[in-house]
Design an enzyme around this catalytic site. Structure first.
Site, PDB file in Angstrom:
ATOM      1  N   LYS A 278       0.811  -1.223   0.000  1.00 41.78           N
ATOM      2  CA  LYS A 278       0.000   0.000   0.000  1.00 41.78           C
ATOM      3  C   LYS A 278       0.843   1.272   0.000  1.00 41.78           C
ATOM      4  O   LYS A 278       0.387   2.320  -0.466  1.00 41.78           O
ATOM      5  CB  LYS A 278      -0.924   0.008   1.221  1.00 41.78           C
ATOM      6  CG  LYS A 278      -2.030  -1.029   1.187  1.00 41.78           C
ATOM      7  CD  LYS A 278      -3.155  -0.626   0.270  1.00 41.78           C
ATOM      8  CE  LYS A 278      -4.367  -1.519   0.441  1.00 41.78           C
ATOM      9  NZ  LYS A 278      -5.490  -1.095  -0.426  1.00 41.78           N
TER      10      LYS A 278
ATOM     11  N   SER B 219      -9.171   1.673   7.985  1.00 44.54           N
ATOM     12  CA  SER B 219      -8.731   1.065   9.243  1.00 44.54           C
ATOM     13  C   SER B 219      -7.733  -0.045   8.981  1.00 44.54           C
ATOM     14  O   SER B 219      -7.453  -0.868   9.835  1.00 44.54           O
ATOM     15  CB  SER B 219      -9.940   0.503  10.012  1.00 44.54           C
ATOM     16  OG  SER B 219     -10.668  -0.405   9.208  1.00 44.54           O
TER      17      SER B 219
ATOM     18  N   TYR C 128       2.879   7.471  12.740  1.00 45.08           N
ATOM     19  CA  TYR C 128       3.423   8.010  11.491  1.00 45.08           C
ATOM     20  C   TYR C 128       3.031   9.467  11.275  1.00 45.08           C
ATOM     21  O   TYR C 128       3.367  10.053  10.249  1.00 45.08           O
ATOM     22  CB  TYR C 128       2.951   7.175  10.299  1.00 45.08           C
ATOM     23  CG  TYR C 128       3.547   5.785  10.246  1.00 45.08           C
ATOM     24  CD1 TYR C 128       4.909   5.577  10.425  1.00 45.08           C
ATOM     25  CD2 TYR C 128       2.738   4.679   9.995  1.00 45.08           C
ATOM     26  CE1 TYR C 128       5.453   4.299  10.368  1.00 45.08           C
ATOM     27  CE2 TYR C 128       3.276   3.397   9.930  1.00 45.08           C
ATOM     28  CZ  TYR C 128       4.629   3.217  10.113  1.00 45.08           C
ATOM     29  OH  TYR C 128       5.161   1.955  10.053  1.00 45.08           O
TER      30      TYR C 128
ATOM     31  N   ASP D 252     -16.652 -11.608  -4.994  1.00 41.53           N
ATOM     32  CA  ASP D 252     -17.377 -10.664  -5.839  1.00 41.53           C
ATOM     33  C   ASP D 252     -16.623 -10.327  -7.116  1.00 41.53           C
ATOM     34  O   ASP D 252     -17.227 -10.109  -8.171  1.00 41.53           O
ATOM     35  CB  ASP D 252     -17.672  -9.374  -5.061  1.00 41.53           C
ATOM     36  CG  ASP D 252     -16.412  -8.763  -4.488  1.00 41.53           C
ATOM     37  OD1 ASP D 252     -15.825  -7.885  -5.127  1.00 41.53           O
ATOM     38  OD2 ASP D 252     -15.999  -9.187  -3.397  1.00 41.53           O
TER      39      ASP D 252
ATOM     40  N   ASN E  97       1.313  -7.853   7.763  1.00 41.05           N
ATOM     41  CA  ASN E  97       0.776  -7.335   9.020  1.00 41.05           C
ATOM     42  C   ASN E  97      -0.236  -8.327   9.594  1.00 41.05           C
ATOM     43  O   ASN E  97      -1.446  -8.160   9.480  1.00 41.05           O
ATOM     44  CB  ASN E  97       0.141  -5.962   8.803  1.00 41.05           C
ATOM     45  CG  ASN E  97       1.165  -4.933   8.393  1.00 41.05           C
ATOM     46  OD1 ASN E  97       2.252  -4.877   8.961  1.00 41.05           O
ATOM     47  ND2 ASN E  97       0.847  -4.125   7.394  1.00 41.05           N
TER      48      ASN E  97
END
Length: 349
Positions: free
Chosen positions: A78, A103, A140, A235, A333
């Site tokens: 990301k 989030s 951050y 989807d 993560n």
């Protein structure tokens, strides 16, 4: 594991008019946009390594090249899209800062990229977001704005911030600057392994898979690009199979970074390039996560391991897409306390 980005009901707003002054915000980026993004973000992201694993090669029946985005800054791919979006802003836009509701991994990535440029960042998070995620994003340098844990509340809170501050929204995936940034992972992979015949990447909102397809096909139209998706939230597979974007009937998944749905823009990119989607079970995702950690000694989150699970499923059917296949391990993560134990299957599951 970071919570997913919320499901969307339609195209999301954007407050910028142009990408690089060349591509309208309503259009997807080109491979040239991806190449420019690679130059723009070079000093802000890591060039992640490519690993191999003999046990995985044997299991799948081809040579597998793992692009280690779990070793990226902030722990996921990301940061690429966030950095490209932040560095694409002109000085006046940058002065007003950036904002998003997220989030998950995008929140931390945008905060990191904004701090790197020295501009304000505001992130709307639901009040029930894990404290660890809120603290990481705040560390951050982002201002965290809490809201009720509904999509409506997140969007309305963000809209108020954008109106009050004049900040630029950086959407997690429905933004051509973000898509172009995510595509730089595939550009690096192809530079390191130029003979790849296929690339497998996870799909959620479609930013990574769209960027991968644009980069891969802009390099060689013959490269097959495959999306990997949990069968419980398939989807993207159903949308592309049916020729129209849908979010109906989705459930939940251990790969909770893959719960968003395609936007109109990302759906169009994948549809126009005839991208195939491989859907895998929850058991397959868990097994792939443990396999990667045990055999490569790399800690990956289930969302990233979903691409490995998809390739293994194809290999078991004798349908490995090429002799040399790249797999993007999208993030690391993971909360190991929440990862289910192995199902008891042997290593050659």
């Amino acid at each position: 594991m970071p919570p997913s980005e919320p499901r969307r009901s339609g195209r999301d707003r954007s407050t910028s008019d142009h990408l690089d002054g060349r591509t309208a915000i309503g259009d997807p980026p080109s491979v040239d946009d991806v190449r420019r993004a690679a130059v723009r973000i070079a000093s802000g992201v890591r060039r992640t390594p490519v690993m191999t694993c003999a046990a995985l090669d044997e299991l799948v029946g081809c040579r597998v090249h793992l692009k280690c985005e779990h070793l990226q800054r902030t722990g996921s791919f990301k940061i690429r899209g966030a950095t490209n979006a932040v560095r694409s802003l002109d000085d006046e836009q940058a002065r007003r800062g950036v904002a998003a509701h997220s989030s998950g991994n995008h929140a931390a990535a945008l905060a990191f990229a904004a701090r790197d440029r020295g501009i304000p960042c505001r992130v709307v998070m639901p009040a029930d977001a894990p404290l660890s995620k809120r603290e990481a994003t705040a560390a951050y340098g982002a201002e965290i704005v809490l809201c009720e844990p509904t999509l409506e509340a997140r969007e309305s809170t963000l809209a108020e911030i954008l109106e009050r501050t004049g900040a630029t929204e950086v959407h997690p995936y429905d933004d051509p600057r973000v898509i172009a940034g995510q595509g730089t992972a595939a550009l690096e992979l192809l530079a390191d392994v130029p003979h790849l015949g296929a690339i497998v990447a996870p799909v959620s909102g479609g930013g990574l898979l769209s960027g991968t397809a644009i980069a891969a096909h802009g390099t060689d139209r013959e490269i097959e690009v495959v999306g990997a998706e949990p069968a419980a939230v398939d989807d993207a597979r159903r949308s592309l199979a049916g020729g129209r974007r849908t979010s109906e009937g989705n459930g939940d998944s251990i790969a909770d970074g893959l719960l968003a749905v395609l936007s109109d823009r990302t759906f169009g990119v994948l549809r126009d390039r005839a991208i195939a989607i491989e859907a895998v079970t929850e058991e397959e995702i868990v097994e792939a996560t443990w396999f990667v950690m045990e055999r490569t000694k790399q800690v990956v989150e289930p969302s990233g391991a979903t691409a490995v699970a998809a390739l293994v499923a194809m290999g078991r059917r004798g349908e490995a897409p090429a002799a040399d296949v790249g797999v993007i391990l999208s993030g690391g993560n993971v909360d190991l306390d929440r990862l289910p134990p192995r199902t008891g299957r042997p290593a050659r599951w």
